[in-house]
Design an enzyme around this catalytic site. Structure first.
Site, short mmCIF file in Angstrom:
data_model
loop_
_atom_site.label_atom_id
_atom_site.label_comp_id
_atom_site.label_asym_id
_atom_site.label_seq_id
_atom_site.Cartn_x
_atom_site.Cartn_y
_atom_site.Cartn_z
N TYR A 1 0.82 -1.22 0.00
CA TYR A 1 0.00 0.00 0.00
C TYR A 1 0.85 1.27 0.00
CZ TYR A 1 -3.36 3.47 1.76
OH TYR A 1 -4.13 4.58 1.93
N ASP B 1 9.80 -7.42 -3.46
CA ASP B 1 8.57 -7.74 -2.73
C ASP B 1 8.29 -9.23 -2.87
OD1 ASP B 1 5.65 -7.89 -2.01
OD2 ASP B 1 5.83 -5.70 -2.02
N TYR C 1 4.75 -5.41 17.67
CA TYR C 1 4.94 -4.70 16.41
C TYR C 1 5.66 -3.38 16.65
CZ TYR C 1 3.91 -1.62 12.51
OH TYR C 1 4.02 -0.71 11.50
N ASN D 1 -2.09 7.16 10.73
CA ASN D 1 -3.04 6.35 9.96
C ASN D 1 -2.97 6.74 8.49
OD1 ASN D 1 -4.93 4.85 12.10
ND2 ASN D 1 -4.41 6.88 12.88
#
Length: 336
Positions: free
Chosen positions: A12, A32, A142, A171
């Site tokens: 993303y 990736d 995390y 966010n």
């Protein structure tokens, strides 16, 4: 211009940063493993290398195969809830893979490294807005893993001169205003795409966790930053590292939106209601999390151009409406 390695560049945030690099004339190589990334997010003209960061030989081959001007690192495990169930996996993979990547970059003569970090470093902050002086006290594996990576990069700078920037964002939300990229996670855990999915009938009714917070409408407030603005921040700190020291910045819009305000914005974009139910608070959710972006503004001139919640939600809704199956539809469009 330059050539840059973007790990997790099919994901993303990484894909939006890769696009921003390409648009300003840089060459982009993406590494990736496609577990969470998508081939459809890789733009024409970019080089995609499918590989896992745990494969040290592959990473070293990639860095030795091109002359890179910098590395931008997004590939990581990133689900807070999952990290509470699998703490050692998160600590081992996120720390180990990141430090081996930095080590390979040093060996290849790379001098700049930008880390996708997180506001989860701050745990439950003592003051709002949250600036870079806030105590680092992660409350999840995390967050702890990202803090450990930041500390490892500090040593890489001291010993090897690898200058690094860590962007601690809150966010990330929205989608490329040109409609080329969007948010497509499985599972999807973020509020805005889940609200959009509910409005489009692509997912279940949204659950609002907590309506009794000490906020104007009783629901939790969070700082949403448009992913395109976030990409711009990455490029600015990357350029700052050419002549400047290693740095750490908080990245957010500087304002907050409540859960009910997000729902209302999605309803305006969709022209229809967002099915939702009211539920109890989740343990550990603070009432307000808003970033101070003053340091980033001062040092780089960055400013959010798509900071309004309607701008953020509008781009997210437009992309998902056109791609109800996410990048499966994007690939179909490209093949047509």
């Amino acid at each position: 211009m330059g050539r840059y390695l973007v790990t997790g560049g099919a994901g993303y945030v990484g894909s939006h940063v890769a696009l921003a690099l390409q648009e300003r004339g840089d060459d982009v190589v993406i590494l990736d493993d496609l577990r969470q990334g998508h081939r459809g997010a890789v733009q024409p003209g970019m080089e995609l290398v499918v590989g896992d960061l745990s494969d040290r030989r592959k990473v070293e081959e990639v860095l030795a195969g091109w002359r890179f001007d910098g590395v931008l690192h997004f590939a990581a495990l990133s689900l807070v809830g999952e990290s509470m169930r699998e703490p050692l996996r998160y600590l081992a993979e996120n720390l180990g893979n990141s430090l081996w990547l930095a080590d390979a970059a040093v060996k290849a003569g790379v001098r700049r490294f930008v880390l996708s970090s997180t506001a989860a470093l701050f745990g439950e902050p003592a003051r709002i807005p949250i600036d870079e002086n806030e105590a680092l006290a992660p409350v999840s594996p995390y967050g702890e893993s990202k803090l450990m990576v930041e500390r490892g990069l500090e040593w890489a700078d001291r010993v090897h001169g690898l200058r690094s920037a860590a962007l601690r964002y809150f966010n990330a939300a929205g989608a490329d205003p040109g409609g080329r990229l969007g948010e497509d996670h499985n599972p999807e855990t973020h509020l805005i795409p889940n609200a959009v999915n509910a409005a489009l009938g692509l997912g279940p009714a949204l659950t609002v966790f907590g309506t009794d917070y000490a906020t104007p409408d009783g629901t939790a407030i969070r700082d949403y930053v448009h992913v395109t603005d976030l990409a711009d921040a990455h490029l600015r700190v990357l350029d700052r590292l050419k002549d400047g020291p290693s740095c750490r910045y908080n990245v957010g819009s500087g304002t907050g939106a409540s859960v009910l305000e997000v729902i209302a914005a999605v309803e305006r974009a969709a022209g229809r209601p967002v099915p939702h139910v009211l539920g109890p608070r989740r343990a550990g959710d603070p009432p307000v999390l808003v970033a101070s972006n003053a340091a980033l503004r001062r040092d780089t001139g960055w400013t959010p151009r798509l900071g309004a919640i309607d701008d953020i939600v509008g781009t997210a809704y437009a992309w998902r409406k056109k791609h109800p199956r996410g990048y499966q539809d994007a690939v179909s469009d490209a093949a047509a």
